[in-house]
Structures are given as structure tokens and as C-alpha cells.
Design a protein around this motif. Structure first.
Motif, PDB file in Angstrom:
ATOM      1  N   SER A 272      -6.334  -8.476  12.629  1.00  0.00           N
ATOM      2  CA  SER A 272      -5.968  -8.022  11.289  1.00  0.00           C
ATOM      3  C   SER A 272      -5.347  -6.621  11.286  1.00  0.00           C
ATOM      4  N   HIS A 273      -5.081  -6.075  12.450  1.00  0.00           N
ATOM      5  CA  HIS A 273      -4.481  -4.740  12.518  1.00  0.00           C
ATOM      6  C   HIS A 273      -3.235  -4.736  13.393  1.00  0.00           C
ATOM      7  N   SER A 274      -2.166  -4.249  12.810  1.00  0.00           N
ATOM      8  CA  SER A 274      -0.937  -4.060  13.572  1.00  0.00           C
ATOM      9  C   SER A 274      -0.600  -2.576  13.519  1.00  0.00           C
ATOM     10  N   PRO A 275      -0.025  -2.000  14.557  1.00  0.00           N
ATOM     11  CA  PRO A 275       0.318  -0.566  14.491  1.00  0.00           C
ATOM     12  C   PRO A 275       1.344  -0.262  13.406  1.00  0.00           C
ATOM     13  N   GLU A 276       2.190  -1.209  13.062  1.00  0.00           N
ATOM     14  CA  GLU A 276       3.038  -1.006  11.888  1.00  0.00           C
ATOM     15  C   GLU A 276       2.743  -2.113  10.896  1.00  0.00           C
ATOM     16  N   PHE A 277       2.588  -1.717   9.646  1.00  0.00           N
ATOM     17  CA  PHE A 277       2.199  -2.690   8.626  1.00  0.00           C
ATOM     18  C   PHE A 277       2.785  -2.237   7.297  1.00  0.00           C
ATOM     19  N   THR A 278       2.726  -3.128   6.339  1.00  0.00           N
ATOM     20  CA  THR A 278       3.425  -2.856   5.081  1.00  0.00           C
ATOM     21  C   THR A 278       2.441  -2.822   3.918  1.00  0.00           C
ATOM     22  N   VAL A 279       2.555  -1.774   3.139  1.00  0.00           N
ATOM     23  CA  VAL A 279       1.683  -1.588   1.988  1.00  0.00           C
ATOM     24  C   VAL A 279       2.547  -1.402   0.748  1.00  0.00           C
ATOM     25  N   MET A 280       2.176  -2.058  -0.343  1.00  0.00           N
ATOM     26  CA  MET A 280       2.821  -1.778  -1.615  1.00  0.00           C
ATOM     27  C   MET A 280       1.939  -0.780  -2.348  1.00  0.00           C
ATOM     28  N   GLU A 281       2.530   0.326  -2.785  1.00  0.00           N
ATOM     29  CA  GLU A 281       1.770   1.277  -3.593  1.00  0.00           C
ATOM     30  C   GLU A 281       2.505   1.526  -4.893  1.00  0.00           C
ATOM     31  N   ILE A 282       1.734   1.556  -5.996  1.00  0.00           N
ATOM     32  CA  ILE A 282       2.329   1.836  -7.300  1.00  0.00           C
ATOM     33  C   ILE A 282       1.484   2.885  -8.030  1.00  0.00           C
ATOM     34  N   TYR A 283       2.165   3.812  -8.701  1.00  0.00           N
ATOM     35  CA  TYR A 283       1.501   4.868  -9.476  1.00  0.00           C
ATOM     36  C   TYR A 283       2.084   4.874 -10.870  1.00  0.00           C
ATOM     37  N   VAL A 284       1.193   4.877 -11.878  1.00  0.00           N
ATOM     38  CA  VAL A 284       1.657   4.844 -13.266  1.00  0.00           C
ATOM     39  C   VAL A 284       0.972   5.969 -14.042  1.00  0.00           C
ATOM     40  N   ALA A 285       1.802   6.766 -14.729  1.00  0.00           N
ATOM     41  CA  ALA A 285       1.302   7.948 -15.433  1.00  0.00           C
ATOM     42  C   ALA A 285       0.577   7.566 -16.718  1.00  0.00           C
ATOM     43  N   TYR A 286      -0.363   8.391 -17.103  1.00  0.00           N
ATOM     44  CA  TYR A 286      -1.133   8.266 -18.359  1.00  0.00           C
ATOM     45  C   TYR A 286      -2.019   7.022 -18.383  1.00  0.00           C
ATOM     46  N   LYS A 287      -2.362   6.514 -17.185  1.00  0.00           N
ATOM     47  CA  LYS A 287      -3.227   5.337 -17.121  1.00  0.00           C
ATOM     48  C   LYS A 287      -4.487   5.706 -16.332  1.00  0.00           C
ATOM     49  N   ASP A 288      -5.536   4.853 -16.498  1.00  0.00           N
ATOM     50  CA  ASP A 288      -6.729   5.030 -15.674  1.00  0.00           C
ATOM     51  C   ASP A 288      -7.028   3.725 -14.942  1.00  0.00           C
ATOM     52  N   TYR A 289      -8.145   3.706 -14.222  1.00  0.00           N
ATOM     53  CA  TYR A 289      -8.367   2.534 -13.368  1.00  0.00           C
ATOM     54  C   TYR A 289      -8.752   1.303 -14.164  1.00  0.00           C
ATOM     55  N   PHE A 290      -9.213   1.496 -15.414  1.00  0.00           N
ATOM     56  CA  PHE A 290      -9.466   0.298 -16.236  1.00  0.00           C
ATOM     57  C   PHE A 290      -8.150  -0.394 -16.573  1.00  0.00           C
ATOM     58  N   TRP A 291      -7.177   0.435 -16.964  1.00  0.00           N
ATOM     59  CA  TRP A 291      -5.853  -0.130 -17.225  1.00  0.00           C
ATOM     60  C   TRP A 291      -5.323  -0.823 -15.969  1.00  0.00           C
ATOM     61  N   MET A 292      -5.550  -0.172 -14.829  1.00  0.00           N
ATOM     62  CA  MET A 292      -5.002  -0.720 -13.584  1.00  0.00           C
ATOM     63  C   MET A 292      -5.658  -2.051 -13.224  1.00  0.00           C
ATOM     64  N   MET A 293      -6.919  -2.244 -13.611  1.00  0.00           N
ATOM     65  CA  MET A 293      -7.557  -3.548 -13.367  1.00  0.00           C
ATOM     66  C   MET A 293      -6.851  -4.634 -14.180  1.00  0.00           C
ATOM     67  N   ASP A 294      -6.579  -4.336 -15.441  1.00  0.00           N
ATOM     68  CA  ASP A 294      -5.842  -5.311 -16.262  1.00  0.00           C
ATOM     69  C   ASP A 294      -4.498  -5.643 -15.611  1.00  0.00           C
ATOM     70  N   PHE A 295      -3.819  -4.570 -15.206  1.00  0.00           N
ATOM     71  CA  PHE A 295      -2.491  -4.705 -14.617  1.00  0.00           C
ATOM     72  C   PHE A 295      -2.556  -5.539 -13.332  1.00  0.00           C
TER      73      PHE A 295
END
Length: 576
Positions: A272-295
Motif C-alpha cells: 500500500s506504499h509507493s515512493p511516489e503517490f497521488t493525493v487530491m487536496e482541497i481547501y475552501v475558505a470560510y468553512k469548517d470540518y462539519f461543512w467538509m463532511m457534508d461536502f
RNA sequence: GACUCAGUAGCUCAGCUGGUAGAGCAUCUCCCUUUUAAGGAGAGGGUCCAGGGUUCGAGCCCCUGCUGAGUCACCA
């Protein structure tokens, strides 16, 4: 000709020559116009077999089997969509006296793996198979290596599959050609990216690119790869995460940014580990982690529907996963209580350590409270969450970039989405208090001084950015490789990477006639010495009399146009 | 990093107690006009991963190494 070629490779090279001698260019430059794809034909021909379009079709692809029966043959052509059977009749493709195209070009000089273009009409054979009767045939690219021949019977049993993982990963092009399901895996991978991109773009978030070469590798706890920039004369690191750059862009005023980030970590490799791997990261302003759970649950449902063709249900092994939002939400404390009956609330580090020992977990004294809790969760709870579930509120020690919980400063506003007993997404209410962030980095620095070579570096510019003020922000990351594993049913990360990292192959050194110069063999005899002895050391290990006789024997056998070798000549070679 | 397993023809694999290296598919020759894991007859094809050792003799036993896989450990 190269001595190292196998018999079949030699055979193909001589077919290549034969084609050239017949005036056929085995690698023509011109475009080959195609009217249909194989899948097209299969999907539409049987519904309207009398339509005019089937009277003159052209396809191109790779020859995958040949079944020759005298004056008629069947073959399979594989293009990018599917396979289509070809029927070749000698007198149809060679209407005149000259039967060369059938007898020589097709029967003798075309091999499995060759790329050809064909024209003809579509019909149905007595066996009921949609087939193209070929009226003309053109060689588009001659293949010089034998392709593994994988056969499949009517029940779908596969014979002689190309299965050796080492060869499949090193020669992915062959794997893709002969193992149909491999293409499907990478199509799923691509669909995941497409579905996410569409979801984010529809909401107006910006896809961005941030540096892969970074002066300070931040945003995660991991060992980086180091490289060196010559002009700047300074070390640079391949990124272990892009988080700190994306947050700088939120400081800069974007509403939301995301990136599919290729990250690199200089750590062990396993399933399950490769030295190179791909991650999607997203950041949204004026939101909290509750909003992010819905999203996140909306995103997950949409992604699942994209892969399944519309259904929120997805089968993994014995489990049917239901991605219909909303998902269950449970704090880490509750999860541990639920799975072990133990309440970590208000417990001291020593009490938790004692509990971890009772649970037979492997722990050591360097582990702090957060690490111990994580260990209990990882071992006793994580595997039980099969259906999509949010685990919330992680201990503060484990999350140096995450905002403290609004109600309890020992915890953070963090969640992970668990699916099929594994982590799929990780998200925070992002820490935007620059002074708290500085203090957390300094704590990391102390860990680093204690010998933790994965503790985070202090990124002064990132702190400066936070000091200008970052809006309250929620961020979320998804490991794309592991998501691809989940949705393609693969248990190894190498199966979802086209070209997984491997040790380089050793190229066997191919002896050349020139090397025999070192043993004093004159040019005229070097080829013969190579044929007889294979390499220089083998020749040197022999006595002069033996070499003398063998080489002269070879000269006689092959009727070489050379004066016979004298024994004293051979003795002179060996004196060098 | 530890342990286990594997490496033999182009591919998939057998190979007994250590005694001349095998099969199917693929390849080559011949026969065959609707086959489909086509068929029939015949033939060729090997650095048994590499290097040492034991032995009269090693694909097989022993040691070292290489490559890969699996299990565990490590790992936001």
C-alpha cells in the motif's frame, strides 16, 4: 545477427526482411484511415445487418490470433476498443494469379502482435460470430518480439495468462495488451479524477499547481527525497505534501483551491506504499470540518455513481458498500468505546498505556497519549468500519496543522472517512492561529531533536503568510491511489500505477566479436571465435591446441573463406 | 529491516530418492474454404537467475548474492 535473439525473434526479423523484399514497407508513414472501431461493429451490426455502412469498412489494430485452414483463415484483430474476427479467403484477397499476399504475406510473414489495417465487409459466420471479410490488408507495423498468447474459452476460462508480476510491471505495455482487466483498472482510475474534477469545478473551485521541488518539505511528517539545484547551489526536496502552499493561496484570497498532487516519500515500499503517490487536496475558505463532511459525502456518492454507472452501491469482496449520503459520524472517543468498551475521556497517559498493554498492542515508552490512542483505534476500531463512516475529533498531538476542537482543546477538529475498514479521506478545520501554529511547529522541532526524523520542519514563510491572516478554512485530502485500489478491487498499489518503481533490470552483457581483440584474435577470426566460444574468458581458458583445432573445424564446417589457422599463430594470441 | 516462498523454452508450468531437460500453448514444415482454447502429421527451440561448494555425477543438496512476491515490522 545478434546471437542473443531467441529463435522466434530471429524468425520475425527474417519475416521483416521478406516483407521488404516483396516491396512492402513494414513501417509505412501514411495515416491509415479507419471507418469503425471493433466495439462499434459488435454493438451495432447485429441490429441492422443490412445497413450500407457494413459493406465497406476499414479498421486497424493488432493481430492477436491466426487460425489458418488452407485457402481460408480466421484471425483476431484487436483495436483500442475490442477484438473483431477477420476472415481471409485466398481467392478474395488475391483475385488474380498472384497469390503472394495470402500465401506469403499473411500466412508466413505476419505474426501475432503485428499491427495491420484491413478493409472489407461485415458478415456473420455459421458459428454466429460477427466477422470482417477482408478484401485488402496492409502492414502498418511489424512486431519483432513474440507476444504472450492468452487464450480464453467460451466459459471465460483463461489459459496461459501472462501473470508474473515482475514482468507485468516492467513491461506494462505487454500487460495492457494481453490482460483485458488491466486497462479497465486504469480507466477506473481516470474516472475517479474526472468525477472529482467535475464536482469541484461545478462549485467554482480553482485547480492549481504548486511546487514539486521545495526548499522546505512541509505539510506532513515523512522523510523526503533530497536533490540539488546546481545554479542555486542549494538542496531541494521533492514534496511530501502540498498543504502549506494551498493554504498560502487561501491567504491570497481564493475561495477554494484544489490540486492533484504527486507526492514523494523516502520510505519503505509495500502493498500500500509507493515512493511516489497521488493525493487530491482541497481547501475552501470560510468553512469548517462539519461543512467538509457534508461536502465529502456528496463527493463520495457522486464518485461512486460515476464508477458504477449510476448506482451508489459498490461491491467489494463480500461487502456491498452504500455511498448514499449522509454517513454515520462518530468521534474517536466513541469509536473506541464502541469497539473496546473503554472510555479514554479524562484518562491519563499512563492509564491509556496500561489499557493498550491489556489490549495486547505493540507499544513503547516513547509513545505519547495521542499516539497511544491512535494505536488503539488503528488496531481495534478501524477495520470494523466497512460502510462509509466519519471518525471525528483526533487527539491534538497527532495533528499539528489542525485547529483545536472548539469545545475541548485536547482534541482537534479533524475527521477521517473510513470505507471498507480503511482510511479514504482526511480533513481538518485548518489551524489559522499563527501563534498556535508556531508553537506546534516548535513542538515538532523538539521531536526532531529527540531523533524523530519525520517530524516537521518549521516553514517560516508559511507562518508569515498566516500572520497576514487566513480565513477560517477547511481542507480535505484523498489518497487517489488507494481510492483507485478500492474501486478497482485491487489489493496492491502497484496494480493502480502504470509504472510502479522497481529496481533496474540488469542488462546481460552481450559479447561482441570486438572483445576478442583483447585475447589477440585477429579481426578475421573474431566472429568465428565468438560463435565457437561465446565469450573471451571461455576462449582463454582453453589450450592453444584445442583452440586451433576447434576454429579450423568451424572454418571447415562453415566453409569460411579464410586461410587455415596455424598453431603457432594461436600460441601468439595467448601470449598477449 | 526480519522471515517465508519463487525464478526451468516466447508464455503457463511439470521435473520422483542426485543419474542424458519435459508438457500445453506459441514457432517452423506439410494437409485442410465459415473456424474459434480449430484440427491432423512432423520438426526445431534451454546460460534450468548468477557465483561458489559437496559429489564419479547437481535443475534438484549446501553457502553467498541478484530479482520478485507474500507475511510481519516501520510509516501521515
Amino acid at each position: 545477427m545478434n546471437q542473443q535473439l531467441s529463435e522466434q525473434e530471429k524468425q520475425r526479423r527474417s519475416s521483416l526482411e521478406a516483407l521488404r523484399n516483396l516491396g512492402i514497407d513494414p513501417y509505412p508513414a501514411a495515416e491509415y484511415p479507419v471507418s469503425h472501431y471493433a466495439q462499434d461493429v459488435h454493438e451495432r451490426y447485429q441490429k441492422s445487418p443490412d445497413a450500407g455502412e457494413w459493406k465497406e469498412v476499414s479498421l486497424s489494430g493488432r493481430l492477436m490470433t491466426k487460425r489458418i485452414m488452407g485457402k481460408a483463415s480466421f484471425a483476431d484483430l484487436m483495436d483500442s476498443t475490442a477484438r473483431l474476427q477477420l476472415y481471409l479467403n485466398r481467392d478474395e484477397i488475391c483475385p488474380g494469379e498472384d497469390k503472394t499476399l495470402y500465401n506469403d504475406v499473411f500466412k508466413k510473414h505476419l505474426d501475432i502482435g503485428d499491427i495491420i489495417g484491413v478493409k472489407g465487409f461485415i458478415f456473420t459466420t455459421r458459428m454466429g460470430e460477427t466477422t470482417l471479410q477482408v478484401s485488402s490488408l496492409q502492414v502498418l507495423s511489424k512486431s519483432l518480439r513474440p507476444l504472450p498468447v492468452v487464450k480464453r474459452d467460451e466459459e471465460g476460462h483463461v489459459y496461459d495468462a501472462f501473470t508474473d508480476p515482475e514482468q507485468r510491471y516492467r513491461m506494462r505495455y505487454v500487460d495492457l495488451l494481453v490482460n483485458d482487466h488491466v486497462k479497465r483498472t486504469f480507466e477506473i482510475r481516470s474516472q475517479l479524477f474526472q468525477a472529482m474534477r467535475r464536482f469541484f469545478d461545478e462549485r467554482g473551485y480553482l485547480e492549481v499547481e504548486t511546487p514539486i521541488l521545495q526548499p522546505i518539505p512541509g505539510g506532513a511528517a515523512a522523510r523526503p527525497f533530497v536533490t540539488h539545484h546546481n545554479a542555486l547551489d542549494m538542496p531541494l526536496y521533492l514534496r511530501i505534501a502540498n498543504e502549506l502552499y494551498l493554504k498560502r493561496l487561501i491567504v491570497g484570497g481564493y475561495e477554494g483551491v484544489y490540486e492533484f498532487s504527486k507526492d514523494f516519500r523516502n520510505e519503505g515500499m509495500d502493498r500500500s506504499h509507493s515512493p511516489e503517490f497521488t493525493v487530491m487536496e482541497i481547501y475552501v475558505a470560510y468553512k469548517d470540518y462539519f461543512w467538509m463532511m457534508d461536502f465529502t459525502e456528496q463527493l463520495s456518492e457522486q464518485v461512486a455513481r460515476r464508477i458504477t454507472g449510476g448506482s451508489p452501491h459498490f461491491q467489494v469482496g463480500e461487502n456491498t458498500l452504500d455511498f448514499t449520503a449522509p454517513y454515520r459520524r462518530i468521534s474517536m472517543r466513541e469509536a473506541i468505546l464502541e469497539q473496546t468498551g473503554y472510555d479514554i475521556e479524562g484518562q491519563s497517559e499512563e492509564q491509556i498505556r496500561q489499557k493498550a498493554r491489556e489490549l495486547d498492542l505493540e507499544i513503547d515508552d516513547s509513545m505519547g497519549k495521542g499516539k497511544l490512542i491512535d494505536e488503539i483505534f488503528g488496531e481495534k476500531c478501524e477495520p470494523h468500519y466497512i460502510q462509509p463512516t466519519f471518525i471525528t475529533d483526533y487527539p491534538v498531538e497527532m495533528s499539528p496543522l489542525c485547529k483545536r476542537h472548539r469545545k475541548n482543546p485536547d482534541y482537534t477538529e479533524r475527521f477521517e472517512l473510513m470505507v471498507n475498514g480503511k482510511e479514504v479521506a482526511n480533513a481538518y478545520s485548518e489551524l489559522n492561529d499563527p501563534l498556535d501554529q508556531r508553537a506546534r511547529f516548535e513542538e515538532q522541532l523538539r521531536l526532531s531533536e529527540k531523533g524523530d526524523d519525520e517530524a516537521m520542519f518549521i516553514d517560516q514563510d508559511f507562518l508569515r503568510a498566516l500572520e497576514y491572516g487566513m480565513p477560517p478554512t477547511s481542507g480535505m485530502g484523498i489518497g487517489m491511489d488507494r481510492l483507485a485500489m478500492l474501486f478497482s478491487g485491487q489489493s496492491s498499489i502497484q496494480e493502480v500505477l502504470f509504472f510502479p518503481q522497481m529496481r533496474p533490470e540488469k542488462q546481460p552483457e552481450i559479447p561482441t566479436p570486438e572483445q576478442f581483440a583483447a585475447a589477440g584474435v585477429p579481426p578475421a577470426w573474431r566472429q568465428a571465435a565468438l560463435e565457437v566460444y561465446g565469450d573471451v574468458d571461455a576462449l582463454r581458458s582453453q589450450k592453444a591446441t584445442q583452440i586451433h583445432q576447434k576454429l579450423n573445424g568451424y572454418r571447415k564446417k562453415k566453409k569460411l573463406d579464410l586461410p587455415a589457422l596455424q598453431l603457432d599463430e594461436v600460441e601468439k594470441w595467448l601470449q598477449n
